[in-house]
Structure formats: C-alpha cells, structure tokens
Design an enzyme around this catalytic site. Structure first.
Site, PDB file in Angstrom:
ATOM      1  N   HIS A 133      29.219  11.972  52.795  1.00  0.00           N
ATOM      2  CA  HIS A 133      30.459  12.087  53.562  1.00  0.00           C
ATOM      3  C   HIS A 133      30.284  12.875  54.867  1.00  0.00           C
ATOM      4  O   HIS A 133      31.231  12.985  55.642  1.00  0.00           O
ATOM      5  CB  HIS A 133      31.551  12.728  52.701  1.00  0.00           C
ATOM      6  CG  HIS A 133      32.167  11.788  51.716  1.00  0.00           C
ATOM      7  ND1 HIS A 133      31.512  11.376  50.573  1.00  0.00           N
ATOM      8  CD2 HIS A 133      33.365  11.147  51.702  1.00  0.00           C
ATOM      9  CE1 HIS A 133      32.287  10.540  49.900  1.00  0.00           C
ATOM     10  NE2 HIS A 133      33.410  10.386  50.560  1.00  0.00           N
TER      11      HIS A 133
ATOM     12  N   GLU B 293      32.120   3.246  46.050  1.00  0.00           N
ATOM     13  CA  GLU B 293      31.519   4.573  45.929  1.00  0.00           C
ATOM     14  C   GLU B 293      31.229   4.926  44.472  1.00  0.00           C
ATOM     15  O   GLU B 293      30.166   5.494  44.169  1.00  0.00           O
ATOM     16  CB  GLU B 293      32.428   5.627  46.569  1.00  0.00           C
ATOM     17  CG  GLU B 293      32.457   5.534  48.093  1.00  0.00           C
ATOM     18  CD  GLU B 293      33.365   6.580  48.733  1.00  0.00           C
ATOM     19  OE1 GLU B 293      33.940   7.394  47.983  1.00  0.00           O
ATOM     20  OE2 GLU B 293      33.494   6.569  49.967  1.00  0.00           O
TER      21      GLU B 293
END
Length: 308
Positions: free
Chosen positions: A190, A157
């Site tokens: 997310h 990420e």
C-alpha cells in the site's frame, strides 16, 4: 507432503523459507506493478484509470494460483488437499464462513455502526427499502470507485495476499508466525499510494509520509486479522467479506464520536464492541464450524492451537 521417514511427520525441505519469501515478494511486486503498466496523467480515482487497473489486477489475480503451483512443484511440498482448497475455495463449511467472520467484524464495529444509525436521517424501514431496491445496487455497480473499494480490491487483495501467500508461508514458519508475516507484504504494497500523492502534490511531503506510515500500520493489523480468519476457517470468502465491510466503514471516527450529542452512549458501544469482539474471536472462528482440519493447517510442521 514432504515427510520424515522415521516418524512420518512433516519436515520442511531445505531452502523452503527462502523460496517461500521470494515467491511472496514476487507476487506482491507483480500485483502492485500491474497498477502502473498503464501510463496516465490522471489521478487514481478517475474512472478510466480505475477500469485499466481492474484489467491489470484481475489478470495478476487470475495468474496468482500459478505462483502457488510453481512453488509447490519447486519445493516438493505435496499437500493432501487440492490447490483450490489450500487457497480457501471449497464448499465444506461455506455457510458458516459467509456468516460468522462478517458477524464478528460487525461486532468489532458496533460503536461506529451505532454512531451511523444515530446520525442517519432514515428510519429502519426506509433503510431496508433502499437495501432491497435494485436501482440502488445498479447505481452502486455503475460507480467505479464503489466497485473498486467494495468488490475488486477485497477480492483480488485477499486472493493474492492471503489465499496464495499463506499456503507458501505456513510450511516455512508456523500458522501464528505466518499471520504476522503475511501482512507485511500487504502493508508495504500500500506504500505505492505515496507515489501518486507526491506526483499530484496532494499534501506536504511530511504529511504524505506520516499518512503512509499510518496506513501501513492499519493495513498490517487488518491483514493479520484476515490472515487469522483465513487460517482458522480455511475459506477465502470470510476475509473478502470482512475486507469489503471494513472498506465501507473506514477507520473509526473516534474524534467525531467524542463530540457526538450522545457521546457517552456511542463511546459505550465502542467499548462494548471491542470487549465482545475479544470474547467471540476464537469461538466464532472455531475450525469445528468450517471442517477439520482446515486445508492450510495440513501444511504446518507442528501442531498449532490456531488450527484446533
């Protein structure tokens, strides 16, 4: 680097912002989309699902520098530093980059750390023995959820959403604006957890969406913090370590702290941690420690206080 012939300053080429935002959006979609190339009726925490997703995100992460290289070739932006240096992979200032951002983050979590220490049944020496026990670490690395939360997710990420996106956003906007733009891609990415929670009926619809809004807010703020660290230090390792630490700590349990037997002491450390964090935020991330100028700052069109 594209320059103005009259004064030698960096001038963003026409259409740079559109290409940069589209590239970041495509990269974010590629990362999240890779999680769903495997069809499965199993929940996300099942070891088989985690292993398949490891394969997907590691492939996308390995290819993510290609996005930056393609963006660079398409826009004509030719930075002085190498592509790897722009992405925070360099040796200059590496030791401070490993220590100082993580130390700063631990200061912010001073309250939760004191709370954990107060509730821990182990003594200090017991904890040290466990920390240096190879069997403990072997057990951790054999746990797929631990490996995802502490290693793979922070590394991939931060590589995709910070190391690759910020070099594309900084020339378009500015370092300060990029810090708050980049986390939007991270926060929206997310939202895919909503799909799985709804799919497996893990809560009411309203509860799931409220949880998603909270997670978006939290990840956006956290993303801005690690973007700040990346721009100030010019290193990838700092954001990765801070991300891993924050995943381990989770969101501070303020409710539990207020009900703690030593409530006043614990809450005092919460406040002290926040105050010290704000005081140390700029000194511990001073680019002087990490090699001036940090590579990503060479892409900005105008001087920024964040880069000095």
């Amino acid at each position: 680097m594209v320059e103005d012939d009259s004064n030698g300053e960096f001038v963003p080429p026409d259409g740079l912002c559109g290409v940069s935002i589209l590239s970041c959006l495509l990269l974010a979609c590629s990362y999240v989309g890779s999680l769903y190339v495997w069809r499965s009726d199993l929940p996300r925490d099942h070891p088989a699902v985690i292993k398949r997703r490891f394969t997907s995100v590691l492939i996308v992460s390995a290819l993510s520098p290609v996005f930056v290289w393609t963006w660079k070739e398409f826009t004509g932006v030719t930075p002085g530093p190498s592509l790897l240096a722009l992405m925070g992979i360099r040796f200059d200032g590496l030791i401070p980059a490993v220590i100082l951002p993580l130390l700063l983050t631990m200061v912010l979590f001073l309250g939760p750390l004191i709370q954990q220490a107060a509730d821990c049944p182990w003594g200090f020496m017991d904890g040290m023995r466990v920390a240096f026990d190879p069997c403990f670490w072997a057990l951790c690395f054999s746990d797929m959820r631990w490996l995802r939360n502490q290693v793979v997710a922070p590394l991939t990420e931060e590589l995709v959403f910070r190391a690759c996106m910020l070099p594309m956003l900084v020339p378009c906007t500015s370092p300060s604006t990029a810090i708050f733009t980049c986390p939007l891609f991270f926060g929206v990415a997310h939202f895919h957890h909503v799909i799985e929670l709804l799919r497996f009926k893990q809560g009411t619809v309203s509860g799931i969406f409220l949880s998603a809004v909270f997670q978006f807010s939290y990840t956006a703020v956290f993303g801005a913090y690690t973007a700040f660290i990346f721009i100030r230090t010019g290193h990838l390792v700092g954001p990765v370590l801070c991300h891993s630490f924050c995943n381990y700590m989770g969101f501070p349990a303020l409710g539990t702290a207020m009900e703690h037997p030593h409530c006043f002491t614990v809450l005092s450390f919460y406040v002290l941690g926040v105050v010290l964090f704000l005081l140390l935020l700029f000194p511990l991330t001073d680019p002087f420690f990490y090699g001036l100028p940090t590579p990503v700052c060479t892409l900005t069109a105008s001087p920024s206080s964040l880069c000095s």
